[in-house]
Write a protein that holds these residues in place. Structure first.
Motif, PDB file in Angstrom:
ATOM      1  N   PRO A 138       0.825  -1.214   0.000  1.00 55.27           N
ATOM      2  CA  PRO A 138       0.000   0.000   0.000  1.00 55.27           C
ATOM      3  C   PRO A 138       0.860   1.267   0.000  1.00 55.27           C
ATOM      4  O   PRO A 138       2.023   1.248   0.401  1.00 55.27           O
ATOM      5  N   ALA A 139       0.254   2.367  -0.446  1.00 58.85           N
ATOM      6  CA  ALA A 139       0.930   3.656  -0.394  1.00 58.85           C
ATOM      7  C   ALA A 139       1.187   4.031   1.068  1.00 58.85           C
ATOM      8  O   ALA A 139       0.507   3.558   1.982  1.00 58.85           O
ATOM      9  N   VAL A 140       2.180   4.891   1.265  1.00 66.79           N
ATOM     10  CA  VAL A 140       2.593   5.249   2.635  1.00 66.79           C
ATOM     11  C   VAL A 140       2.336   6.741   2.852  1.00 66.79           C
ATOM     12  O   VAL A 140       3.232   7.512   3.204  1.00 66.79           O
ATOM     13  N   VAL A 141       1.079   7.140   2.634  1.00 68.11           N
ATOM     14  CA  VAL A 141       0.736   8.562   2.726  1.00 68.11           C
ATOM     15  C   VAL A 141      -0.412   8.814   3.698  1.00 68.11           C
ATOM     16  O   VAL A 141      -1.042   9.875   3.660  1.00 68.11           O
ATOM     17  N   GLY A 142      -0.683   7.855   4.572  1.00 65.41           N
ATOM     18  CA  GLY A 142      -1.785   8.034   5.511  1.00 65.41           C
ATOM     19  C   GLY A 142      -3.125   7.823   4.841  1.00 65.41           C
ATOM     20  O   GLY A 142      -3.268   6.995   3.932  1.00 65.41           O
ATOM     21  N   ILE A 143      -4.122   8.580   5.243  1.00 65.13           N
ATOM     22  CA  ILE A 143      -5.479   8.417   4.733  1.00 65.13           C
ATOM     23  C   ILE A 143      -5.527   8.775   3.246  1.00 65.13           C
ATOM     24  O   ILE A 143      -4.996   9.806   2.831  1.00 65.13           O
ATOM     25  N   PRO A 144      -6.115   7.934   2.393  1.00 60.31           N
ATOM     26  CA  PRO A 144      -6.100   8.186   0.948  1.00 60.31           C
ATOM     27  C   PRO A 144      -7.155   9.212   0.534  1.00 60.31           C
ATOM     28  O   PRO A 144      -8.211   9.330   1.149  1.00 60.31           O
ATOM     29  N   THR A 145      -6.867   9.932  -0.537  1.00 59.33           N
ATOM     30  CA  THR A 145      -7.834  10.865  -1.111  1.00 59.33           C
ATOM     31  C   THR A 145      -8.284  10.410  -2.493  1.00 59.33           C
ATOM     32  O   THR A 145      -9.122  11.058  -3.113  1.00 59.33           O
ATOM     33  N   THR A 146      -7.727   9.307  -2.975  1.00 56.44           N
ATOM     34  CA  THR A 146      -8.158   8.714  -4.240  1.00 56.44           C
ATOM     35  C   THR A 146      -8.792   7.360  -3.956  1.00 56.44           C
ATOM     36  O   THR A 146      -8.458   6.695  -2.977  1.00 56.44           O
ATOM     37  N   VAL A 147      -9.690   6.934  -4.831  1.00 52.30           N
ATOM     38  CA  VAL A 147     -10.454   5.716  -4.571  1.00 52.30           C
ATOM     39  C   VAL A 147      -9.688   4.471  -4.995  1.00 52.30           C
ATOM     40  O   VAL A 147      -8.787   4.512  -5.829  1.00 52.30           O
ATOM     41  N   TYR A 190       1.249   4.613  17.849  1.00 50.78           N
ATOM     42  CA  TYR A 190       1.325   3.187  18.188  1.00 50.78           C
ATOM     43  C   TYR A 190       0.272   2.354  17.465  1.00 50.78           C
ATOM     44  O   TYR A 190       0.074   1.190  17.783  1.00 50.78           O
ATOM     45  N   CYS A 191      -0.391   2.940  16.452  1.00 56.09           N
ATOM     46  CA  CYS A 191      -1.394   2.221  15.660  1.00 56.09           C
ATOM     47  C   CYS A 191      -0.909   2.108  14.222  1.00 56.09           C
ATOM     48  O   CYS A 191      -0.630   3.130  13.570  1.00 56.09           O
ATOM     49  N   GLY A 192      -0.798   0.885  13.710  1.00 58.37           N
ATOM     50  CA  GLY A 192      -0.457   0.663  12.311  1.00 58.37           C
ATOM     51  C   GLY A 192      -1.719   0.680  11.474  1.00 58.37           C
ATOM     52  O   GLY A 192      -2.515  -0.265  11.528  1.00 58.37           O
ATOM     53  N   ASP A 193      -1.923   1.739  10.704  1.00 58.51           N
ATOM     54  CA  ASP A 193      -3.192   1.996  10.027  1.00 58.51           C
ATOM     55  C   ASP A 193      -3.154   1.621   8.550  1.00 58.51           C
ATOM     56  O   ASP A 193      -2.130   1.773   7.875  1.00 58.51           O
ATOM     57  N   LEU A 194      -4.316   1.187   8.047  1.00 55.15           N
ATOM     58  CA  LEU A 194      -4.503   0.881   6.631  1.00 55.15           C
ATOM     59  C   LEU A 194      -5.908   1.317   6.241  1.00 55.15           C
ATOM     60  O   LEU A 194      -6.881   1.001   6.932  1.00 55.15           O
ATOM     61  N   TYR A 195      -6.011   2.074   5.120  1.00 57.65           N
ATOM     62  CA  TYR A 195      -7.295   2.612   4.682  1.00 57.65           C
ATOM     63  C   TYR A 195      -7.554   2.254   3.217  1.00 57.65           C
ATOM     64  O   TYR A 195      -6.624   2.055   2.430  1.00 57.65           O
ATOM     65  N   ARG A 196      -8.840   2.253   2.872  1.00 54.66           N
ATOM     66  CA  ARG A 196      -9.237   2.172   1.460  1.00 54.66           C
ATOM     67  C   ARG A 196     -10.525   2.970   1.288  1.00 54.66           C
ATOM     68  O   ARG A 196     -11.502   2.762   2.028  1.00 54.66           O
ATOM     69  N   LEU A 197     -10.527   3.874   0.329  1.00 58.19           N
ATOM     70  CA  LEU A 197     -11.698   4.682   0.006  1.00 58.19           C
ATOM     71  C   LEU A 197     -12.398   4.062  -1.195  1.00 58.19           C
ATOM     72  O   LEU A 197     -11.789   3.848  -2.242  1.00 58.19           O
ATOM     73  N   TYR A 293     -19.323   7.655  -0.568  1.00 56.94           N
ATOM     74  CA  TYR A 293     -18.091   6.883  -0.457  1.00 56.94           C
ATOM     75  C   TYR A 293     -18.098   6.107   0.854  1.00 56.94           C
ATOM     76  O   TYR A 293     -18.741   6.505   1.833  1.00 56.94           O
ATOM     77  N   VAL A 294     -17.371   5.009   0.845  1.00 56.78           N
ATOM     78  CA  VAL A 294     -17.166   4.218   2.062  1.00 56.78           C
ATOM     79  C   VAL A 294     -15.668   4.175   2.339  1.00 56.78           C
ATOM     80  O   VAL A 294     -14.875   3.854   1.446  1.00 56.78           O
ATOM     81  N   MET A 295     -15.294   4.530   3.553  1.00 55.06           N
ATOM     82  CA  MET A 295     -13.904   4.409   3.974  1.00 55.06           C
ATOM     83  C   MET A 295     -13.773   3.193   4.881  1.00 55.06           C
ATOM     84  O   MET A 295     -14.477   3.080   5.893  1.00 55.06           O
ATOM     85  N   VAL A 296     -12.896   2.267   4.499  1.00 52.09           N
ATOM     86  CA  VAL A 296     -12.636   1.077   5.303  1.00 52.09           C
ATOM     87  C   VAL A 296     -11.290   1.259   5.998  1.00 52.09           C
ATOM     88  O   VAL A 296     -10.304   1.667   5.369  1.00 52.09           O
ATOM     89  N   TYR A 297     -11.277   0.962   7.287  1.00 46.50           N
ATOM     90  CA  TYR A 297     -10.076   1.132   8.103  1.00 46.50           C
ATOM     91  C   TYR A 297      -9.742  -0.198   8.772  1.00 46.50           C
ATOM     92  O   TYR A 297     -10.594  -0.826   9.404  1.00 46.50           O
TER      93      TYR A 297
END
Length: 331
Positions: A138-147, A190-197, A293-297
Motif C-alpha cells: 500500500p501507499a505510505v501517505v496516511g489516509i487516501p484521497t483517491t479511490v 502506536y497504531c499501524g493503520d490501513l485505509y481504502r476509500l 463513499y465508504v472508507m474502510v479502516y
C-alpha cells in the motif's frame, strides 16, 4: 408500537443475561409469534450479528452452536454467537440452549416467508477482496484521497516467515510502523493503520433505499511476542460524502469519524499470541441514503491502556484476506 418487554427479552437473550424463567418466556414468544420473531432479527441486526447468524451458524448433533469461518484452521464451537460484539476470536460459553434446535428453526423460518418490514436474505455486491498477491505494498501517505487504493502507514508484502503462513494465497501484509511518510508529530504513534476509500456513487439507487449494509472483514496474526505486551486489531467502516473528502481540514484520520455520516467499529481486546491461528474481525454499517463513499479502516495497535508498552515499530504483525461487500436488504 414497540413492545418494550419483548425488546428487553430479546436484548437479554442476545447478551445472555436472561434468568431461567425469562428464557422460558422468550422461547415461548418466539415459538408462537411471527411478529416477535421478526423483531428478534431486527434487534439482532442492530447488534451487528445478522450476517454471522445467517451465514456462519449451524447446529451440530450435540445441540451446540458451531461457528465456521471461511479460512483454514479457524473452526470453533461456541454457544455465545449472539454475544459476539467484536471478532470471532473470542471463545466464550453461555448458558443459552435450544432443545433439539426447534427454536433455531422457528427463528430462521422468518426468512422463508415474506415478512412485512423485514429484510430477506440480502443480495451481495463485492466491493473489494485483497490478499496482497500482486506483491504491491500500500501507499505510505496516511489516509487516501483517491479511490480504490490501499494507503496508510509503513507496510511490506511478505511470504511465510517465522512459522507464520498467509491465510489466503502466498502473501500477506506485514505492519512495520505506526507512521507514514511526512506524518506530522509521529512520536507517540502506536497504531499501524490501513485505509481504502471506495466509491459507491454508481450504486446510489441501492444505497438510497436505506436498506444497504456494508460489510468489512480482515484476518490478523502475529509472531510470538512477550506475554506482557498487549496488541489489538480493528476493523472500521465510515460513510462519507464528496464534500467531506474535498474539505482538507476535516478529511483527516483524526476527524473523519466525527464528520462522517455514520461509522461502525469492531476492536479486539487482545490479539492472541499463537502464530498458528489467524483471527477474524468483522464489522457492518447500514449506509445512510446520502452516502457517496465508504472508507474502510483496518489496523493493528499496541494496547490502549496507559500501562501498556507502546512502540512506533511492530516486530511481527500481519493482515490478510480483507473483504468488503454491500448487502442489499430491500425487497
Amino acid at each position: 408500537m414497540k413492545d418494550l418487554h419483548l425488546d428487553q427479552l430479546i436484548s437479554g437473550f442476545l447478551d445472555d443475561t436472561l434468568s431461567p424463567q425469562e428464557k422460558v418466556e422468550f422461547e415461548s414468544l418466539m415459538m408462537r409469534s411471527e411478529a416477535a420473531r421478526a423483531r428478534f432479527w431486527e434487534l439482532a441486526e442492530v447488534h451487528g450479528l445478522m450476517s454471522q447468524a445467517m451465514v456462519n451458524l449451524s447446529v451440530d448433533d450435540r445441540g451446540d452452536w458451531k461457528v465456521e469461518t471461511r479460512s483454514t484452521g479457524l473452526s470453533t464451537t461456541d454457544t455465545s454467537l449472539w454475544r459476539e460484539a467484536s471478532s470471532l476470536y473470542r471463545r466464550r460459553k453461555s448458558g443459552v440452549a435450544l432443545v433439539g434446535g426447534v427454536l433455531l428453526g422457528v427463528l430462521f423460518s422468518v426468512f422463508s416467508l415474506p415478512v412485512r418490514g423485514m429484510p430477506q436474505q440480502p443480495k451481495l455486491t463485492p466491493l473489494t477482496a485483497e490478499s496482497f498477491e500482486t506483491g504491491i505494498a500500500p501507499a505510505v501517505v496516511g489516509i487516501p484521497t483517491t479511490v480504490d487504493n490501499w494507503s496508510g502507514d509503513f507496510t511490506n508484502v511478505v511470504a511465510s516467515r517465522d512459522g507464520l503462513t498467509p491465510v489466503d494465497g502466498d502473501k500477506m501484509l506485514q505492519i512495520l510502523r505506526a507512521d507514514y511518510q511526512g506524518k506530522p508529530e509521529p512520536d507517540g504513534s502506536y497504531c499501524g493503520d490501513l485505509y481504502r476509500l471506495i466509491d459507491v456513487r454508481s450504486l446510489a439507487k441501492q444505497v438510497a433505499t436505506g436498506d444497504t449494509v456494508v460489510r468489512a472483514s480482515a484476518m490478523f496474526n502475529m509472531t510470538a511476542q512477550p506475554q506482557h505486551e498487549n496488541f489489538r486489531h480493528n476493523v472500521s467502516i465510515m460513510a462519507v460524502t464528496s464534500d467531506l473528502i474535498a474539505n482538507e481540514n476535516l478529511f483527516d484520520a483524526a476527524t473523519i469519524v466525527e464528520y462522517s455520516l455514520a461509522s461502525a467499529s469492531r476492536q479486539s481486546l487482545r490479539l492472541d499470541n499463537d502464530p498458528q491461528t489467524w483471527e477474524l474481525s468483522e464489522c457492518e454499517l447500514r449506509l445512510p441514503p446520502e452516502t457517496e463513499y465508504v472508507m474502510v479502516y483496518v489496523a493493528i495497535s499496541y494496547g490502549h491502556s496507559k500501562n501498556d508498552l507502546r512502540r512506533i515499530t511492530f516486530p511481527g504483525h500481519f493482515i490478510d484476506d480483507i473483504r468488503v461487500s454491500l448487502a442489499d436488504y430491500s425487497h
